[in-house]
Write an enzyme that holds these catalytic residues in place. Structure first.
Site, PDB file in Angstrom:
ATOM      1  CG  ASP A  13      89.076  31.586 -18.639  1.00  0.00           C
ATOM      2  OD1 ASP A  13      88.190  31.656 -19.499  1.00  0.00           O
ATOM      3  OD2 ASP A  13      89.805  32.544 -18.323  1.00  0.00           O
ATOM      4  CE  LYS A  16      82.168  29.415 -16.221  1.00  0.00           C
ATOM      5  NZ  LYS A  16      83.599  29.731 -16.112  1.00  0.00           N
ATOM      6  N   GLY A  40      83.827  32.033 -23.165  1.00  0.00           N
ATOM      7  CA  GLY A  40      84.297  31.142 -24.227  1.00  0.00           C
ATOM      8  C   GLY A  40      84.301  29.742 -23.650  1.00  0.00           C
ATOM      9  CG  HIS A  41      81.409  28.322 -21.585  1.00  0.00           C
ATOM     10  ND1 HIS A  41      80.239  28.284 -20.877  1.00  0.00           N
ATOM     11  CD2 HIS A  41      82.180  29.247 -20.974  1.00  0.00           C
ATOM     12  CE1 HIS A  41      80.304  29.152 -19.877  1.00  0.00           C
ATOM     13  NE2 HIS A  41      81.469  29.756 -19.926  1.00  0.00           N
ATOM     14  CD  GLN A 224      81.659  36.087 -17.781  1.00  0.00           C
ATOM     15  OE1 GLN A 224      80.525  36.247 -17.402  1.00  0.00           O
ATOM     16  NE2 GLN A 224      81.954  35.833 -19.035  1.00  0.00           N
TER      17      GLN A 224
END
Ligand code: IMP
Length: 426
Positions: A13, A16, A40-41, A224
């Site tokens: 988180d 990225k 979740g980007h 991650q």
């Protein structure tokens, strides 16, 4: 020959997605190399917000080809949902490729992930329940089904019948659940999904090799973070893939000598979702400010993230393990207006100072952080157009981080929007 790898230098988180999207226009290929829809980007451009779980964050850059690499585990129904979402929003997605050796996350993986977390009770890992661990476990037990198998119906049917029989025994006998999987129904569903996905399925190695041979520039987008790596993270409270730089080689066919830059992405503070020790965690008003201002709720699951000060012991470790050549420091604006900002520079254990700690989870929980305290900056920084407009206090904070980890901070993220990113001079 030019491959850049972006890795999370904390527990995920870190932002990225934003950094990948910001850099994508300078690259030809953007590759995800590990993980799955546990990621979740988020990418924000003007009034549009995109949340990617499987699709690489370079997809909004039309000139980039985006590949879901072989090291990933892919839930086909989630991927179809994500592609349809792009289609609805008018995003060009024909430049998407899916590695044929990537493994599938199937309904029994998500079910077993959920059942196992329930079985562990208070000792649960706190997974995203996206079936990631069970899918990687099957890959290594040679019980996995690969994306390419979708294109071979007879083989797929045969594999499924053997595997589903075993999974149903596990689900009913070990977990005592009566939610069994129907192999025929799953097979029919997969055939439909195969038809949808077929145009995108690609042989990763030949695709990546020919691109590199043709002089294309490649950006690998990690998911991650180093501290969640299956081998080098805070085991057992980790994910099940290689989220360090080595994972980019394993998951894409890029060769070691081709990687010339490794960008470690770190927040200006620390967050963690799920269980496991967290030496600088704050259970106070400042932690709550970080959570509220930083919108620290999981993109994939909506869970509140645990928040705390920046931990340089862990950051030094991550930078070293991942071989980072520079840092991108994100969410600096979340610290705007704080009277003081703390940075953990070392740990104390039994009254003795240690600045290098093994990050084994058990040991981490025995360490007490030693802090360096910085004066905060009063002004809001989000509208700054250049480094020169940033307050001195912030510059001192950033220079300190860079000196402590031994690599330059090249990118500063000072707001949610992609445009709120500043590049330092090299
Ligand atoms: P899993 O990857 O769903 O198996 O979850 C294992 C651990 O990794 C849990 O602590 C999750 O919260 C954490 N995790 C997995 N993906 C992410 C992510 O994208 N960001 C932050 N934490 C994650």
């Amino acid at each position: 020959m030019s491959v850049t790898v972006i890795v999370g230098a904390q527990w995920g988180d870190e932002g990225k997605g934003k950094i990948t999207h910001f850099l994508a226009p300078s690259y030809d290929l953007v590759l995800r190399f590990q993980g799955g829809s546990n990621a979740g980007h988020t990418v924000i451009t003007g009034s549009s917000t995109f949340k990617f779980n499987l699709v690489p964050s370079g997809i909004l850059c039309e000139k980039c080809t985006c590949l879901l690499g072989d090291g990933m585990v892919i839930n086909p129904s989630k991927l179809i949902e994500e592609i349809n979402g792009l289609k609805e929003r008018g995003v060009w997605y024909e430049n998407l490729r899916i590695g044929s050796r990537a493994h599938l996350v199937l309904p029994y993986h998500t079910l077993i992930d959920e059942l196992e977390e329930k079985r562990l009770g208070l000792k649960a890992i706190g997974t995203t329940k996206r079936g990631i661990g069970p899918a990687y476990a099957d890959k290594y037990s040679r019980l996995g089904i690969q994306v390419g198998d979708l294109m071979n119906p007879n083989y797929l049917k045969d594999r499924l019948s053997t595997i589903v029989e075993l999974k149903n025994k596990l689900i009913s006998c070990l977990y005592g659940s009566d939610t069994l999987i129907n192999a025929d129904e799953l097979y029919s569903e997969l055939l439909k999904q195969a038809e949808f996905l077929a145009p995108y399925v690609t042989d990763t190695v030949s695709f990546v090799r020919s691109a590199i041979d043709a002089g294309k520039k490649v950006l690998c987008e990690g998911a991650q973070g180093v501290l969640l790596d299956i081998d080098y993270g805070t085991y057992p409270y980790v994910t099940s893939s290689h989220s360090i730089t080595g994972g980019a080689l394993l998951g894409t066919g890029v060769a070691p000598h081709e990687v010339i830059n490794v960008i470690g992405v770190s927040k200006a503070y620390t967050t963690r979702v799920g269980s496991g020790s967290f030496p600088t965690e704050l259970d106070d008003e400042v932690g709550e400010i970080m959570r509220q201002r930083g919108l620290e709720y999981g993109t994939a699951t909506g869970r509140p993230r645990r928040c705390g000060w920046l931990d340089l012991v862990l950051l030094r470790y991550a930078v070293r393990i991942a071989g980072c050549t520079s840092l991108a420091l994100t969410k600096i604006d979340v610290l705007d207006g704080l009277e003081e900002i703390k940075v953990c520079t070392a740990y104390k254990s039994n009254g003795k100072k240690v600045d290098w700690a093994s990050i084994a989870n058990v040991e981490l929980s025995n360490y007490e952080p030693v802090y360096e305290i910085f004066r905060g900056w009063k002004a809001s920084i989000s509208n700054a157009q250049s480094i020169r407009e940033l307050p001195n206090e912030l510059i001192q904070f950033v220079n300190f981080i860079s000196a402590q980890v031994g690599i330059p901070v090249r990118l500063l993220s000072i707001g949610k929007d992609t445009s709120q990113t500043l590049v330092t001079e090299s």
